[in-house]
Design a protein around this motif. Structure first.
Motif, PDB file in Angstrom:
ATOM      1  N   ARG A 415       0.831  -1.208   0.000  1.00 54.84           N
ATOM      2  CA  ARG A 415       0.000   0.000   0.000  1.00 54.84           C
ATOM      3  C   ARG A 415       0.861   1.251   0.000  1.00 54.84           C
ATOM      4  O   ARG A 415       0.563   2.228  -0.697  1.00 54.84           O
ATOM      5  CB  ARG A 415      -0.928   0.000   1.216  1.00 54.84           C
ATOM      6  CG  ARG A 415      -1.902   1.179   1.257  1.00 54.84           C
ATOM      7  CD  ARG A 415      -2.865   1.033   2.428  1.00 54.84           C
ATOM      8  NE  ARG A 415      -3.893   2.047   2.385  1.00 54.84           N
ATOM      9  CZ  ARG A 415      -3.803   3.252   2.951  1.00 54.84           C
ATOM     10  NH1 ARG A 415      -2.691   3.577   3.598  1.00 54.84           N
ATOM     11  NH2 ARG A 415      -4.798   4.119   2.871  1.00 54.84           N
ATOM     12  N   ASP A 416       1.931   1.244   0.771  1.00 56.12           N
ATOM     13  CA  ASP A 416       2.826   2.398   0.820  1.00 56.12           C
ATOM     14  C   ASP A 416       3.427   2.696  -0.558  1.00 56.12           C
ATOM     15  O   ASP A 416       3.512   3.850  -0.975  1.00 56.12           O
ATOM     16  CB  ASP A 416       3.953   2.166   1.825  1.00 56.12           C
ATOM     17  CG  ASP A 416       3.484   2.239   3.275  1.00 56.12           C
ATOM     18  OD1 ASP A 416       2.373   2.768   3.512  1.00 56.12           O
ATOM     19  OD2 ASP A 416       4.223   1.765   4.156  1.00 56.12           O
ATOM     20  N   ILE A 417       3.808   1.637  -1.266  1.00 57.35           N
ATOM     21  CA  ILE A 417       4.377   1.830  -2.593  1.00 57.35           C
ATOM     22  C   ILE A 417       3.301   2.376  -3.543  1.00 57.35           C
ATOM     23  O   ILE A 417       3.552   3.264  -4.363  1.00 57.35           O
ATOM     24  CB  ILE A 417       4.970   0.517  -3.138  1.00 57.35           C
ATOM     25  CG1 ILE A 417       6.098   0.034  -2.235  1.00 57.35           C
ATOM     26  CG2 ILE A 417       5.470   0.703  -4.574  1.00 57.35           C
ATOM     27  CD1 ILE A 417       6.588  -1.361  -2.570  1.00 57.35           C
ATOM     28  N   ALA A 418       2.078   1.839  -3.414  1.00 58.29           N
ATOM     29  CA  ALA A 418       0.984   2.302  -4.264  1.00 58.29           C
ATOM     30  C   ALA A 418       0.688   3.776  -4.053  1.00 58.29           C
ATOM     31  O   ALA A 418       0.261   4.480  -4.979  1.00 58.29           O
ATOM     32  CB  ALA A 418      -0.270   1.468  -3.988  1.00 58.29           C
ATOM     33  N   LEU A 419       0.898   4.256  -2.816  1.00 54.91           N
ATOM     34  CA  LEU A 419       0.635   5.662  -2.497  1.00 54.91           C
ATOM     35  C   LEU A 419       1.879   6.525  -2.625  1.00 54.91           C
ATOM     36  O   LEU A 419       1.930   7.652  -2.124  1.00 54.91           O
ATOM     37  CB  LEU A 419       0.064   5.772  -1.091  1.00 54.91           C
ATOM     38  CG  LEU A 419      -1.305   5.129  -0.875  1.00 54.91           C
ATOM     39  CD1 LEU A 419      -1.719   5.209   0.588  1.00 54.91           C
ATOM     40  CD2 LEU A 419      -2.346   5.792  -1.771  1.00 54.91           C
ATOM     41  N   ASN A 420       2.896   5.985  -3.277  1.00 52.99           N
ATOM     42  CA  ASN A 420       4.140   6.724  -3.531  1.00 52.99           C
ATOM     43  C   ASN A 420       4.951   6.973  -2.263  1.00 52.99           C
ATOM     44  O   ASN A 420       5.667   7.967  -2.175  1.00 52.99           O
ATOM     45  CB  ASN A 420       3.854   8.061  -4.214  1.00 52.99           C
ATOM     46  CG  ASN A 420       4.608   8.188  -5.513  1.00 52.99           C
ATOM     47  OD1 ASN A 420       5.206   7.230  -5.991  1.00 52.99           O
ATOM     48  ND2 ASN A 420       4.580   9.369  -6.098  1.00 52.99           N
ATOM     49  N   ARG A 421       4.821   6.083  -1.303  1.00 46.01           N
ATOM     50  CA  ARG A 421       5.645   6.152  -0.107  1.00 46.01           C
ATOM     51  C   ARG A 421       6.749   5.120  -0.267  1.00 46.01           C
ATOM     52  O   ARG A 421       6.467   3.924  -0.244  1.00 46.01           O
ATOM     53  CB  ARG A 421       4.823   5.852   1.144  1.00 46.01           C
ATOM     54  CG  ARG A 421       3.665   6.831   1.356  1.00 46.01           C
ATOM     55  CD  ARG A 421       2.736   6.318   2.436  1.00 46.01           C
ATOM     56  NE  ARG A 421       1.572   7.172   2.605  1.00 46.01           N
ATOM     57  CZ  ARG A 421       0.453   6.787   3.220  1.00 46.01           C
ATOM     58  NH1 ARG A 421       0.376   5.557   3.723  1.00 46.01           N
ATOM     59  NH2 ARG A 421      -0.551   7.613   3.339  1.00 46.01           N
ATOM     60  N   PRO A 422       7.986   5.547  -0.453  1.00 46.31           N
ATOM     61  CA  PRO A 422       9.082   4.589  -0.711  1.00 46.31           C
ATOM     62  C   PRO A 422       9.199   3.555   0.390  1.00 46.31           C
ATOM     63  O   PRO A 422       9.066   3.885   1.587  1.00 46.31           O
ATOM     64  CB  PRO A 422      10.322   5.489  -0.769  1.00 46.31           C
ATOM     65  CG  PRO A 422       9.801   6.847  -1.078  1.00 46.31           C
ATOM     66  CD  PRO A 422       8.449   6.929  -0.409  1.00 46.31           C
ATOM     67  N   PRO A 423       9.412   2.285   0.035  1.00 44.58           N
ATOM     68  CA  PRO A 423       9.582   1.255   1.056  1.00 44.58           C
ATOM     69  C   PRO A 423      10.851   1.495   1.873  1.00 44.58           C
ATOM     70  O   PRO A 423      11.836   2.006   1.346  1.00 44.58           O
ATOM     71  CB  PRO A 423       9.689  -0.042   0.243  1.00 44.58           C
ATOM     72  CG  PRO A 423      10.168   0.404  -1.108  1.00 44.58           C
ATOM     73  CD  PRO A 423       9.575   1.765  -1.342  1.00 44.58           C
ATOM     74  N   THR A 424      10.795   1.171   3.147  1.00 41.85           N
ATOM     75  CA  THR A 424      11.955   1.369   4.014  1.00 41.85           C
ATOM     76  C   THR A 424      12.790   0.103   4.064  1.00 41.85           C
ATOM     77  O   THR A 424      12.296  -0.983   3.827  1.00 41.85           O
ATOM     78  CB  THR A 424      11.493   1.740   5.417  1.00 41.85           C
ATOM     79  OG1 THR A 424      10.614   0.720   5.914  1.00 41.85           O
ATOM     80  CG2 THR A 424      10.767   3.077   5.410  1.00 41.85           C
TER      81      THR A 424
END
Length: 424
Positions: A415-424
């Motif tokens: 979901r984070d990647i889908a919302l343009n939040r880079p994976p940690t």
């Protein structure tokens, strides 16, 4: 061997000049194109005449859908009949059966417009009051779909006052009974101008003020059912302005198959979700919502899977094809008019996500873990891959275990990647 020293030519003050020149556009881009906000989009919308709604309606539709499938030999048999037999059909059938027993309708609209017709004011007032009572009862009993609301009459002059009164009575009635459903949806139909959207935004703002609601609590859908919204007299597309005419208010654009087709002069026998005029309208709508966070929905087919077995099978094949078609074109929602259409709504939707899952999961895993592969995906494509997988999870086509096993990622990371939040 010495390295060559390279000096920059532009100074920080010149960077600032560029920043200043683009500041207005930066603000416009941030305001008008914020991207996906992460809220759930239902895969389907069901419309029923408001006076026919009962707290148990969703469950009744789920039961009726399962019964229709059982008459045809079961969900797996229907999947094969409509051409969805390439993957694990038994697993597909199991997942759809679970959906039909737990959440058969994702989005329900109590219709006070075409599906309800014109009735005396006293009758409609009474039906609105009854609808409020039943929605509150469904919310209390937890039998209401995740999204629920009304479609009131349009803002054209002959029906404007009635539409406003119904809207007011419904919202005010729900608030008098307690609080608004979290998934409340209001639908403004047959929009012909940006001015009508602006007027609707003003109306819901006034309702918020009158009831002490936070600004922006009342959002609404716009139904695109008239050619005037696709091409205006100035040669521009008003629908693109509609999305920005009421910032934070417009939640979705919904295509109206039959009103739009009829307005374009298409003979009744040829009115369809896949007619060229429909594709043109939806292509313009898709461009209008791109990057805005506003959802887009296709319309419906009025060819219902009822009657003799041959017609039922033919109608299911048509519906499954049309559902798959709009999914492949990036439109992730559509309307259903009859319980039996839920069978192919979910079979076709789930097959779409399951058919594409292995490839999407592998590519996303390779991207995140920087594994060399024959496909070199970029960040925008990784976002699209993650969005595809996450949509599949949210609607029930995929499980968290599927994602972890195939993508080596948990659902939150996807979901984070889908919302343009880079994976940690």
């Amino acid at each position: 061997m010495s390295s060559t020293s390279i000096n920059v030519t532009l100074c920080p003050a010149e960077y600032q000049t560029v920043d200043s020149a683009l500041a207005t556009w930066d603000a416009t881009l941030a305001k008008n194109y914020p991207g996906d906000d992460g809220r759930r989009q239902p895969v389907q919308t069901t419309y029923v005449s408001a006076d026919r709604f009962t707290p148990g309606l969703a469950a009744e539709w789920g039961t009726a859908a399962m019964s229709a499938a059982e008459v045809a030999g079961g969900l797996a048999a229907v999947a094969r009949e409509v051409g969805l037999g390439d993957g694990d059909v038994e697993m597909l059938a199991e997942l759809v059966a679970r959906k039909l027993s737990t959440e058969p309708i994702e989005d329900l609209r109590l219709d006070f417009e075409d599906g309800y017709g014109n009735r005396d004011d006293e009758i409609e007032d009474a039906d609105v009051a009854r609808a409020v009572e039943r929605v509150v009862e469904a919310q209390t009993a937890r039998t209401a779909p995740p999204f629920i609301g009304i479609r009131f009459k349009c803002f054209e002059a002959p029906t404007r006052a009635r539409g406003l009164r119904t809207l007011d009575l419904f919202v005010s009635g729900l608030l008098a009974a307690g609080e608004l459903p979290a998934g409340l949806v209001l639908t403004l139909p047959k929009v012909t101008s940006v001015a009508q959207v602006e007027a609707m935004a003003d109306v819901v703002g006034r309702l918020e003020s009158a009831h002490g609601l936070p600004s922006g609590r009342l959002r609404f859908e716009v139904q695109v059912e008239t050619p005037q919204l696709i091409l205006g007299p100035d040669g521009f597309a008003p629908v693109a302005r509609v999305v920005h005419a009421a910032p934070g208010r417009v939640s979705a654009l919904h295509y109206g198959t039959y009103d739009y087709s009829a307005s374009m002069g298409i003979a009744a026998a040829y009115q369809s979700m896949d007619h060229p005029v429909a594709d043109h309208a939806k292509n313009v709508m898709q461009l209008a919502v791109a990057g805005t966070g506003v959802h887009l929905s296709d319309g419906s087919t009025n060819i219902l899977p009822i009657g003799d077995a041959e017609h039922v099978a033919s109608a299911w094949r048509l519906h499954a094809r049309l559902v798959r078609r709009h999914l492949e074109r990036g439109i992730y929602q559509g309307w259903d008019l009859h319980p039996a259409q839920l069978v192919t709504r979910y079979l076709a939707t789930y097959a779409f996500y399951r058919d594409g899952f292995d490839s999407a999961a592998t590519r996303l895993r390779n991207y995140v873990q920087r594994i060399d592969s024959a496909i070199m995906d970029e960040p925008a494509t990784a976002k699209a891959l993650a969005s595809f997988i996450h949509r599949g999870v949210v609607c029930g086509a995929l499980t968290a275990a599927d994602v972890l096993r195939s993508a080596d990622l948990d659902v939150q990371t996807v979901r984070d990647i889908a919302l343009n939040r880079p994976p940690t």
